[in-house]
Design a protein around this motif. Structure first.
Motif: not given
Length: 292
Positions: A133-145
């Protein structure tokens, strides 16, 4: 400065804690790998491995370097794909993924997606749902599972399925010969579980299933990934309650059994940024949803 190749050598040894196994997997001579690790330690001015035991152990400096080395190598792969092999036509697909989905869902959905999207360069990072969730908010990943129920206002969550829970037992366990296990029969056993701060939904789901069966689990050990949990069980130190996908790991001394409780399930979800979703992440989300 440390070279990327040296970081690759270090990670190979750190993940296996064996020069012999790492050298075999890297297809290089064992003395050459040992010398390369020694040169890296000299260059950094620290000792990365404790060699005083029969099997290598990471020092505090080595343990600190592991996530940093993984991150640097992942970034190098993305940069190489974007700049060195086709420029803007290549698109990085940065996937944050819980450990069980790395061994369960991804092998089923990622290869056909890449075949349909040859421009995508995947970088898979194992991380818990809060980190995703934090990486998505920071733009560090494109998608999470992950296993989240609700993504919140700034995350777009699609619930894929409810995955049955299974139990992992040492091969000599008194219940190992049963085709299915009633959770209540595990009331007296010690349990190894995911830490709640790493996997709150999985942790709480397991606790709830046990309470529904009439007992509070005796969690005596915690481990952050499926392989570690499975290894602890195989050593005979505890039993575990895990998602079905974890049972795909094959480890000597370990058996897995389904549970008789039909409500013992855990969600599997895919998440994107709701405010700035990446096109490649959205495409992968749609492919995962169609395959689930």
């Amino acid at each position: 400065m440390v070279e990327l190749r040296q970081l690759q050598y270090f990670l190979a040894v750190a993940e296996r804690l064996s020069i012999t196994e790492a050298a075999r997997d890297l297809q290089m001579a064992q003395p050459a790998l040992s010398q390369a690790i020694t040169r890296t330690e000299r260059r950094l001015g620290v000792t990365l491995f404790d060699r005083s035991h029969r099997r290598l152990r990471l020092t505090a400096a080595g343990a600190t370097l592991v996530p940093e080395a993984r991150e640097l190598l992942a970034r190098a792969k993305v940069l190489h794909a974007a700049v060195g092999r086709g420029g803007p036509e290549r698109t990085s697909l940065r996937i944050g993924c819980i450990a069980s989905a790395v061994s369960g869902l991804l092998p089923r959905v990622l290869p056909p997606f890449l075949a349909a999207h040859p421009e995508a360069v995947p970088v898979v990072r194992e991380m818990g749902q809060r980190a995703q969730a934090g990486a998505l908010r920071d733009g560090a990943i494109d998608v999470g599972i992950c296993r989240m129920f609700d993504g919140g206002d700034d995350l777009d969550l699609v619930r894929l399925t409810d995955e049955p829970l299974h139990c992992l037992l040492p091969a000599e366990h008194r219940l190992a010969d049963r085709p299915a296990v009633d959770l209540a029969d595990l009331a007296g056993d010690e349990v190894v579980c995911f830490p709640r701060d790493l996997a709150p939904v999985a942790h709480d789901t397991i606790i709830s299933a046990c309470v529904r069966a009439g007992f509070s689990p005796r969690i005596t050990q915690e481990a952050g990934n499926d392989q570690s949990i499975s290894g602890i069980v195989a050593c005979g130190l505890a039993v575990a309650i895990v998602p079905e996908s974890t049972t795909r790991l094959r480890i000597d001394g370990l058996v897995h059994r389904s549970l008789t409780d039909p409500l013992a399930v855990t969600p599997l979800s895919v998440i994107l940024s709701a405010t700035a979703p990446s096109p490649i992440g959205t495409a992968f989300r749609d492919a995962v949803r169609a395959a689930a």
